[in-house]
Design an enzyme around this catalytic site. Structure first.
Site, PDB file in Angstrom:
ATOM      1  N   VAL A 165      -7.431  29.279-114.883  1.00  0.00           N
ATOM      2  CA  VAL A 165      -8.848  28.929-114.692  1.00  0.00           C
ATOM      3  C   VAL A 165      -9.589  28.772-116.026  1.00  0.00           C
ATOM      4  O   VAL A 165     -10.685  28.216-116.059  1.00  0.00           O
ATOM      5  CB  VAL A 165      -9.588  29.958-113.793  1.00  0.00           C
ATOM      6  CG1 VAL A 165      -8.990  30.002-112.408  1.00  0.00           C
ATOM      7  CG2 VAL A 165      -9.630  31.339-114.435  1.00  0.00           C
ATOM      8  N   ALA A 168     -19.256  39.184-120.162  1.00  0.00           N
ATOM      9  CA  ALA A 168     -18.839  38.129-119.222  1.00  0.00           C
ATOM     10  C   ALA A 168     -19.477  38.355-117.852  1.00  0.00           C
ATOM     11  O   ALA A 168     -19.987  37.414-117.228  1.00  0.00           O
ATOM     12  CB  ALA A 168     -17.317  38.111-119.097  1.00  0.00           C
ATOM     13  N   LYS A 169     -19.461  39.597-117.378  1.00  0.00           N
ATOM     14  CA  LYS A 169     -19.988  39.881-116.036  1.00  0.00           C
ATOM     15  C   LYS A 169     -21.519  39.763-116.005  1.00  0.00           C
ATOM     16  O   LYS A 169     -22.081  39.272-115.016  1.00  0.00           O
ATOM     17  CB  LYS A 169     -19.528  41.268-115.566  1.00  0.00           C
ATOM     18  CG  LYS A 169     -18.006  41.387-115.381  1.00  0.00           C
ATOM     19  CD  LYS A 169     -17.476  40.382-114.383  1.00  0.00           C
ATOM     20  CE  LYS A 169     -15.995  40.574-114.085  1.00  0.00           C
ATOM     21  NZ  LYS A 169     -15.482  39.553-113.145  1.00  0.00           N
ATOM     22  N   GLY A 181      -8.150  33.596-108.300  1.00  0.00           N
ATOM     23  CA  GLY A 181      -7.600  34.952-108.373  1.00  0.00           C
ATOM     24  C   GLY A 181      -7.172  35.455-107.011  1.00  0.00           C
ATOM     25  O   GLY A 181      -7.246  36.654-106.713  1.00  0.00           O
ATOM     26  N   ALA A 182      -6.699  34.520-106.179  1.00  0.00           N
ATOM     27  CA  ALA A 182      -6.363  34.872-104.787  1.00  0.00           C
ATOM     28  C   ALA A 182      -4.949  35.422-104.650  1.00  0.00           C
ATOM     29  O   ALA A 182      -4.505  35.706-103.540  1.00  0.00           O
ATOM     30  CB  ALA A 182      -6.534  33.640-103.890  1.00  0.00           C
ATOM     31  N   ILE A 211     -12.541  49.555-107.650  1.00  0.00           N
ATOM     32  CA  ILE A 211     -11.798  49.141-106.464  1.00  0.00           C
ATOM     33  C   ILE A 211     -10.308  49.333-106.745  1.00  0.00           C
ATOM     34  O   ILE A 211      -9.836  48.965-107.842  1.00  0.00           O
ATOM     35  CB  ILE A 211     -12.084  47.648-106.131  1.00  0.00           C
ATOM     36  CG1 ILE A 211     -13.607  47.371-106.099  1.00  0.00           C
ATOM     37  CG2 ILE A 211     -11.401  47.236-104.837  1.00  0.00           C
ATOM     38  CD1 ILE A 211     -14.401  48.162-105.085  1.00  0.00           C
ATOM     39  N   SER A 223     -19.461  42.517-111.640  1.00  0.00           N
ATOM     40  CA  SER A 223     -18.997  43.915-111.696  1.00  0.00           C
ATOM     41  C   SER A 223     -20.203  44.798-111.990  1.00  0.00           C
ATOM     42  O   SER A 223     -21.161  44.337-112.650  1.00  0.00           O
ATOM     43  CB  SER A 223     -17.974  44.082-112.826  1.00  0.00           C
ATOM     44  OG  SER A 223     -17.738  45.463-113.084  1.00  0.00           O
ATOM     45  N   ASN A 265     -13.507  34.376-108.479  1.00  0.00           N
ATOM     46  CA  ASN A 265     -13.090  35.783-108.480  1.00  0.00           C
ATOM     47  C   ASN A 265     -12.087  36.120-109.594  1.00  0.00           C
ATOM     48  O   ASN A 265     -11.973  37.280-109.970  1.00  0.00           O
ATOM     49  CB  ASN A 265     -12.489  36.117-107.103  1.00  0.00           C
ATOM     50  CG  ASN A 265     -11.707  37.400-107.105  1.00  0.00           C
ATOM     51  OD1 ASN A 265     -12.278  38.487-107.038  1.00  0.00           O
ATOM     52  ND2 ASN A 265     -10.384  37.291-107.211  1.00  0.00           N
ATOM     53  N   TYR A 299     -15.919  42.328-121.453  1.00  0.00           N
ATOM     54  CA  TYR A 299     -15.972  42.269-119.984  1.00  0.00           C
ATOM     55  C   TYR A 299     -17.411  42.389-119.481  1.00  0.00           C
ATOM     56  O   TYR A 299     -17.848  41.636-118.610  1.00  0.00           O
ATOM     57  CB  TYR A 299     -15.104  43.413-119.435  1.00  0.00           C
ATOM     58  CG  TYR A 299     -14.896  43.437-117.943  1.00  0.00           C
ATOM     59  CD1 TYR A 299     -13.998  42.568-117.325  1.00  0.00           C
ATOM     60  CD2 TYR A 299     -15.575  44.364-117.145  1.00  0.00           C
ATOM     61  CE1 TYR A 299     -13.786  42.621-115.943  1.00  0.00           C
ATOM     62  CE2 TYR A 299     -15.370  44.421-115.776  1.00  0.00           C
ATOM     63  CZ  TYR A 299     -14.472  43.551-115.183  1.00  0.00           C
ATOM     64  OH  TYR A 299     -14.271  43.606-113.821  1.00  0.00           O
TER      65      TYR A 299
HETATM   66  P1  NAP Z   1      -6.245  41.797-110.130  1.00  0.00           P
HETATM   67  O1  NAP Z   1      -5.663  42.634-109.060  1.00  0.00           O
HETATM   68  O2  NAP Z   1      -5.838  42.023-111.544  1.00  0.00           O
HETATM   69  O3  NAP Z   1      -5.970  40.254-109.742  1.00  0.00           O
HETATM   70  C1  NAP Z   1      -6.468  39.252-110.560  1.00  0.00           C
HETATM   71  C2  NAP Z   1      -6.193  37.896-109.954  1.00  0.00           C
HETATM   72  O4  NAP Z   1      -6.799  36.935-110.838  1.00  0.00           O
HETATM   73  C3  NAP Z   1      -4.706  37.561-109.878  1.00  0.00           C
HETATM   74  O5  NAP Z   1      -4.430  36.820-108.709  1.00  0.00           O
HETATM   75  C4  NAP Z   1      -4.482  36.704-111.124  1.00  0.00           C
HETATM   76  O6  NAP Z   1      -3.465  35.722-111.001  1.00  0.00           O
HETATM   77  C5  NAP Z   1      -5.810  35.998-111.227  1.00  0.00           C
HETATM   78  N1  NAP Z   1      -6.051  35.516-112.582  1.00  0.00           N
HETATM   79  C6  NAP Z   1      -6.244  36.253-113.708  1.00  0.00           C
HETATM   80  N2  NAP Z   1      -6.386  35.447-114.760  1.00  0.00           N
HETATM   81  C7  NAP Z   1      -6.286  34.172-114.297  1.00  0.00           C
HETATM   82  C8  NAP Z   1      -6.318  32.885-114.894  1.00  0.00           C
HETATM   83  N3  NAP Z   1      -6.513  32.724-116.211  1.00  0.00           N
HETATM   84  N4  NAP Z   1      -6.168  31.801-114.102  1.00  0.00           N
HETATM   85  C9  NAP Z   1      -5.964  31.932-112.780  1.00  0.00           C
HETATM   86  N5  NAP Z   1      -5.915  33.116-112.153  1.00  0.00           N
HETATM   87  C10 NAP Z   1      -6.072  34.224-112.903  1.00  0.00           C
HETATM   88  O7  NAP Z   1      -7.860  41.879-110.144  1.00  0.00           O
HETATM   89  P2  NAP Z   1      -8.860  42.488-109.061  1.00  0.00           P
HETATM   90  O8  NAP Z   1      -9.004  43.923-109.307  1.00  0.00           O
HETATM   91  O9  NAP Z   1      -8.525  41.989-107.707  1.00  0.00           O
HETATM   92  O10 NAP Z   1     -10.221  41.816-109.572  1.00  0.00           O
HETATM   93  C11 NAP Z   1     -10.715  40.591-109.043  1.00  0.00           C
HETATM   94  C12 NAP Z   1     -12.093  40.344-109.623  1.00  0.00           C
HETATM   95  O11 NAP Z   1     -12.948  41.417-109.302  1.00  0.00           O
HETATM   96  C13 NAP Z   1     -12.114  40.209-111.146  1.00  0.00           C
HETATM   97  O12 NAP Z   1     -13.044  39.229-111.532  1.00  0.00           O
HETATM   98  C14 NAP Z   1     -12.587  41.571-111.598  1.00  0.00           C
HETATM   99  O13 NAP Z   1     -13.223  41.526-112.851  1.00  0.00           O
HETATM  100  C15 NAP Z   1     -13.538  41.926-110.489  1.00  0.00           C
HETATM  101  N6  NAP Z   1     -13.760  43.359-110.376  1.00  0.00           N
HETATM  102  C16 NAP Z   1     -12.729  44.197-110.089  1.00  0.00           C
HETATM  103  C17 NAP Z   1     -12.992  45.563-110.000  1.00  0.00           C
HETATM  104  C18 NAP Z   1     -11.913  46.561-109.695  1.00  0.00           C
HETATM  105  O14 NAP Z   1     -12.193  47.763-109.758  1.00  0.00           O
HETATM  106  N7  NAP Z   1     -10.694  46.159-109.351  1.00  0.00           N
HETATM  107  C19 NAP Z   1     -14.293  46.051-110.234  1.00  0.00           C
HETATM  108  C20 NAP Z   1     -15.305  45.158-110.516  1.00  0.00           C
HETATM  109  C21 NAP Z   1     -15.036  43.812-110.579  1.00  0.00           C
HETATM  110  P3  NAP Z   1      -1.889  36.135-110.881  1.00  0.00           P
HETATM  111  O15 NAP Z   1      -1.749  36.727-109.502  1.00  0.00           O
HETATM  112  O16 NAP Z   1      -1.175  34.838-111.033  1.00  0.00           O
HETATM  113  O17 NAP Z   1      -1.632  37.114-111.980  1.00  0.00           O
END
Ligand code: NAP
Length: 248
Positions: A65, A159-160, A14-15, A189, A143, A91, A156
């Site tokens: 993934v 999973a978490k 998820g980079a 975030i 999370s 991630n 969600y």
């Molecule tokens: P985001 O901005 O939506 O980015 C998600 C990233 O994951 C993207 O690079 C995406 O790829 C990749 N991804 C999603 N599904 C995938 C798959 N099947 N295979 C490969 N890559 C995949 O998410 P984020 O907010 O940065 O969140 C990152 C992590 O933190 C997640 O696990 C999320 O649950 C956790 N989290 C986030 C928050 C929040 O408030 N944002 C809070 C708690 C936990 P593409 O770039 O190719 O689309």
């Protein structure tokens, strides 16, 4: 925090955007070679290009993934190329929100396979060389929802919470081999994931955060980079909540 003396190999799923992008960039700044994984070649490619252009070292890998066979093949190829992946950051994550009676089987399965099963698959194929090398860092992006639950996010939250149980079990399995396994539990975030919430929802969220702001991807990246460092070597099986004081 000291920079790595010998360059470590890190893989961040998820980079391509948000939290994972910030983690990949920071790990590269600390002298690690970073394998940036995301679903689309465009997003992880842009991140690895930017790291290389700024003097760091990175490569990209477009991969779903949730596709166990694709992850297996990719991990085998990476181990052939690099020998060991030293730092694994699980991630990648998605949301498919809905109240239970409206949640489809696909919404359940997609979230479990992308957020939780992918962690199992990556660890399964990458942890053995870490244990042989007697050095490794595994960080799972959970999370606060995995700790508290949330109406409309049963998939969600499950999973978490599952990632937290996985983290603690693997920490016990790998501790004697000097491979640490920890989880980070972000609160809200500011990323594309939370940008999906409307203004009213975002205001309501900020209202319940004692620090009265959403976190940044950098807030999470710094915690993750610390857990990936040499200095965090005696910390394992822990969940680090980074949420502006929301869950205590
Ligand atoms: P985001 O901005 O939506 O980015 C998600 C990233 O994951 C993207 O690079 C995406 O790829 C990749 N991804 C999603 N599904 C995938 C798959 N099947 N295979 C490969 N890559 C995949 O998410 P984020 O907010 O940065 O969140 C990152 C992590 O933190 C997640 O696990 C999320 O649950 C956790 N989290 C986030 C928050 C929040 O408030 N944002 C809070 C708690 C936990 P593409 O770039 O190719 O689309």
């Amino acid at each position: 925090m000291t920079d790595s003396i010998d360059k470590k190999i890190a893989l961040v799923t998820g980079a391509g955007r948000g939290i994972g992008k910030a983690i990949a960039e920071l790990l590269a700044t600390h002298g690690n070679h970073v394998i940036c994984v995301s679903r689309s070649a465009g997003s992880c490619g842009a991140v690895s290009d930017a790291i290389n252009a700024s003097g760091g070292s990175a490569e990209s890998l477009a991969l779903d993934v949730a596709d166990k066979e694709a992850v297996k093949v990719a991990c085998e190829q990476l181990l052939e190329k690099h020998g060991t992946i030293d730092i694994l950051v699980n991630n990648a994550g998605i949301t498919r929100d809905g109240l239970l009676f409206r949640m489809s089987d696909d919404d359940w399965d997609d979230v479990i396979s992308t957020n939780l099963s992918s962690c199992f698959t990556f660890v399964k194929y990458l942890a053995r060389p870490m244990t042989r090398k007697r050095w490794g860092r595994i960080i799972n992006m959970a999370s606060v929802i995995g700790l508290t639950g949330n109406a409309g996010q049963a998939n969600y939250a499950a999973a978490k919470a599952g990632m937290i149980g996985l983290t603690k079990s693997l920490a016990k399995e790998f501790a004697a081999r000097n491979v640490t396994v920890n989880a980070v539990a972000p609160g809200f975030i500011a990323t594309d994931m939370t940008a999906e919430l409307n203004e009213k929802q975002q205001e309501a969220i900020v209202g319940i955060i004692p620090m009265k702001r959403m976190g940044t991807a950098a807030d999470i990246a710094h915690t993750t980079a610390f857990l990936a460092s040499e200095e965090a070597g005696y910390i394992t099986g822990q969940v680090f909540t980074v949420d502006g004081g929301m869950v205590m």
